[in-house]
Design a protein around this motif. Structure first.
Motif, PDB file in Angstrom:
ATOM      1  N   LEU A   1     -36.738 -15.613   1.204  1.00 43.62           N
ATOM      2  CA  LEU A   1     -36.057 -15.881   2.467  1.00 43.62           C
ATOM      3  C   LEU A   1     -35.079 -17.043   2.331  1.00 43.62           C
ATOM      4  CD1 LEU A   1     -36.005 -14.790   5.338  1.00 43.62           C
ATOM      5  CD2 LEU A   1     -37.711 -16.507   5.939  1.00 43.62           C
TER       6      LEU A   1
ATOM      7  N   TYR B   1     -36.591 -11.197   8.605  1.00 43.86           N
ATOM      8  CA  TYR B   1     -37.707 -12.041   9.008  1.00 43.86           C
ATOM      9  C   TYR B   1     -38.984 -11.268   9.339  1.00 43.86           C
ATOM     10  CZ  TYR B   1     -35.289 -16.534   9.092  1.00 43.86           C
ATOM     11  OH  TYR B   1     -34.638 -17.682   8.734  1.00 43.86           O
TER      12      TYR B   1
ATOM     13  N   GLN C   1     -42.660 -12.023   7.523  1.00 40.80           N
ATOM     14  CA  GLN C   1     -43.487 -12.905   8.329  1.00 40.80           C
ATOM     15  C   GLN C   1     -44.971 -12.797   7.979  1.00 40.80           C
ATOM     16  OE1 GLN C   1     -43.145 -12.170  12.496  1.00 40.80           O
ATOM     17  NE2 GLN C   1     -44.228 -14.021  13.104  1.00 40.80           N
TER      18      GLN C   1
END
Length: 293
Positions: A200, A275, A279
């Motif tokens: 990320l 995302y 997550q």
């Protein structure tokens, strides 16, 4: 446990404050979204606040009809995927040896690596180095100079030291496993959270990068999407200072405004979609039950 009256009041105030902060953070993105699908003249008049007005997709139509912007999008996708893969591999290759207590001289190597985080050669020496290596106007100019982050090496090394049980690695060595086999079979499968964080961090960095392209790239066919977006935003700011007296000029300004909002949405959408998929890996409970007894 039942809450007292003061605790309930404090809880209400906390929720109000958090809701207000959430609104401040999300509204700019929401406004860009509704502005991108509203008629440009309504946006420029300030009529768009909560809901889109006079639905119009002229910004997206003009955006996707521009071959340069589409090429920039593909270039950014290439730079992000290739660069992130190289970043993660380089970070693992540096962090795993530095996390091993039996690696002689790891303190010296750590000090040398950390030194580069505080002191660098500067922009001009970096440019001359990239030029001498023949990487100007190539994909490598966007990837090699930022191949690894010292801060991310430290984060991953700390994770390996504190979250990967040494007993499991020692048991693997007793069974005859090599360092590469331990890394591939034990360390990496248990490192899902930190790998997701690294992917990320690096992906967002590559996706938002435009300054390196501004320095190292001169061929527009190699430009990333962010450099074209920068041109759109700069041109929009310059055009706002022009006296709008011609109808064709006014129409061009309104179309440019719509393209600007549409470009912001298209630029941010891939990272926003990334995302939710990463997550779940942020939970450190992956280590529960790794060792018995």
């Amino acid at each position: 446990m039942p809450q007292s009256r003061s605790e309930r009041i404090a809880g209400v105030f906390i929720y109000i404050i958090l809701s207000f902060i959430t609104l401040l953070v999300l509204y700019p993105l929401y406004f860009v979204l509704i502005a991108s699908i509203s008629a440009p003249e309504t946006v420029m008049r300030g009529d768009v606040w909560i809901w889109p007005r006079e639905l119009s997709f002229v910004g997206y139509e003009r955006l996707f009809a521009n071959s340069e912007l589409m090429r920039g999008f593909l270039n950014t996708l290439l730079y992000t995927t290739t660069g992130t893969a190289l970043n993660v591999m380089m970070t693992i290759a540096a962090a795993y040896p530095l996390s091993r207590a039996d690696f002689n001289g790891r303190g010296i190597f750590t000090a040398i690596i950390v030194f580069t985080m505080f002191f660098s050669g500067g922009m001009i020496p970096n440019y001359l180095l990239v030029k001498e290596l023949g990487m100007l106007d190539t994909i490598w100019a966007m990837i090699i100079p930022s191949a690894v982050s010292v801060w991310n090496i430290i984060i991953m090394r700390t994770f390996f030291q504190n979250s990967i049980p040494k007993e499991m690695q020692e048991a693997a060595f007793i069974d005859g496993a090599s360092n590469m086999r331990v890394l591939w079979r034990i360390v990496l499968p248990l490192s899902g959270p930190i790998l997701a964080v690294m992917v990320l961090f690096y992906a967002v960095g590559h996706w938002n990068s435009y300054f390196s392209a501004l320095i190292y790239l001169s061929d527009r066919s190699n430009y990333p999407l962010q450099l074209f977006l920068r041109e759109i935003l700069v041109q929009g700011q310059m055009q706002e200072m022009v006296d709008i007296s011609d109808d064709s000029l006014a129409r061009s300004l309104m179309d440019a405004e719509a393209i600007k909002y549409a470009a912001v949405i298209v630029t941010n959408l891939p990272m926003l979609l990334l995302y939710p998929f990463l997550q779940k890996y942020f939970v450190k409970g992956v280590m529960i039950g790794a060792i018995k007894g």
